[in-house]
Design a protein around this motif. Sequence first.
Motif, mmCIF file in Angstrom:
data_model
loop_
_atom_site.group_PDB
_atom_site.id
_atom_site.type_symbol
_atom_site.label_atom_id
_atom_site.label_comp_id
_atom_site.label_asym_id
_atom_site.label_seq_id
_atom_site.Cartn_x
_atom_site.Cartn_y
_atom_site.Cartn_z
ATOM 1 N N MET A 161 0.837 -1.190 0.000
ATOM 2 C CA MET A 161 0.000 0.000 0.000
ATOM 3 C C MET A 161 0.876 1.245 0.000
ATOM 4 O O MET A 161 1.798 1.361 0.815
ATOM 5 N N ARG A 162 0.579 2.184 -0.903
ATOM 6 C CA ARG A 162 1.342 3.431 -0.973
ATOM 7 C C ARG A 162 0.865 4.410 0.095
ATOM 8 O O ARG A 162 -0.305 4.451 0.455
ATOM 9 N N ARG A 163 1.783 5.224 0.564
ATOM 10 C CA ARG A 163 1.468 6.372 1.417
ATOM 11 C C ARG A 163 1.626 7.615 0.548
ATOM 12 O O ARG A 163 2.719 7.870 0.021
ATOM 13 N N VAL A 164 0.551 8.361 0.356
ATOM 14 C CA VAL A 164 0.557 9.415 -0.651
ATOM 15 C C VAL A 164 0.203 10.772 -0.046
ATOM 16 O O VAL A 164 -0.498 10.867 0.957
ATOM 17 N N TRP A 201 7.457 14.215 8.187
ATOM 18 C CA TRP A 201 7.150 13.325 7.075
ATOM 19 C C TRP A 201 8.449 12.920 6.390
ATOM 20 O O TRP A 201 9.293 13.764 6.084
ATOM 21 N N ARG A 202 8.578 11.623 6.141
ATOM 22 C CA ARG A 202 9.773 11.109 5.469
ATOM 23 C C ARG A 202 9.445 10.726 4.035
ATOM 24 O O ARG A 202 8.350 10.265 3.738
ATOM 25 N N PHE A 203 10.442 10.906 3.172
ATOM 26 C CA PHE A 203 10.269 10.623 1.754
ATOM 27 C C PHE A 203 11.460 9.824 1.242
ATOM 28 O O PHE A 203 12.524 9.785 1.870
ATOM 29 N N GLU A 261 7.790 7.010 -0.201
ATOM 30 C CA GLU A 261 8.507 5.956 0.514
ATOM 31 C C GLU A 261 8.227 4.596 -0.130
ATOM 32 O O GLU A 261 7.332 4.456 -0.958
ATOM 33 N N GLU A 262 8.970 3.606 0.307
ATOM 34 C CA GLU A 262 8.690 2.226 -0.079
ATOM 35 C C GLU A 262 7.267 1.890 0.359
ATOM 36 O O GLU A 262 6.868 2.195 1.477
ATOM 37 N N PRO A 263 6.462 1.283 -0.520
ATOM 38 C CA PRO A 263 5.099 0.927 -0.118
ATOM 39 C C PRO A 263 5.074 0.024 1.113
ATOM 40 O O PRO A 263 5.995 -0.769 1.345
#
Length: 300
Positions: A161-164, A201-203, A261-263
Amino acid sequence: MDRWQAMRVFVKVAETGGFAEAARKLYMSPPAVTRAIAALEETIGARLLIRTTRSVKLTDAGQRYLADCQRILADLAEAEAAAAGSYATPGGTLVVTAPVLFGQMHVMPIVMDYLSQHPSVTVQTLFLDRITNLIEEGMDVAIRIGRLPDSELNAIRVGTMRRVVCASPTYLAAHGEPLTPAELADHRVIANVSAWPSLEWRFGRERKTSVSIHPRLICNLNEATISAALEGWGLARVLSYQVDATVRDGRLRILLAEFEEEPLPVHVVHAGGHGPSAKIRSFVDFAVERLRASPIFGGS
């Protein structure tokens, strides 16, 4: 009264917090419950409960003994169920937990279809935005989004699941679109403390880029966060399934996709014990197949 029954009485008193309530649930008289606890304490040689006029509390020894009794009685119930054939035919009550929105949107259809195929099973759903302890809280199956801690639970991966980051076209028309994570400092941000209590927030795939956010709107519900974004108040960070429909119909746009980020992995988790019962095994197999086929995931 035999030891097994005395243990059952003790567990029920501890769970209900009172002798009278335990007696009612066990269809026993209050004096019989009192005698069972006294006999158990005498046999063990330790005080298990502290009684007051208003409540019953566990002693330290009682807390330790309660955990042992619950485990022993669960093993006994499992053995009895196996002998009775419940490991061959699904039956009984199954407790399923998942995050609130995910449960409402994607687990409920699975549960209803499963019940249609298994008329001897009753399902209780507990949709909560927190990590539950399956064993301590009496749950059978969980759908978990995120990296799992080491445990003795059985986990089957069904997707990612992506964090968007997203915002409405109305907001973007008025305030512009951030092209890098650093530009978030120039935008109104909606924080969701139930999902990410940190205001950082991390990216990036290795999460090396971090941005401190300074939200003026802080929500404790996913629904409220998404509603504020839809109204054009600011940018929100959510899981992709939560806004999938609104992105498809153009009410929200996903931003900074190249910096994501990594899903997060998604698992179906269960506490199988010495071998999952038929109701757990059949539901897990059913849910895994359905979830792996779902378009909401980025792959297994």
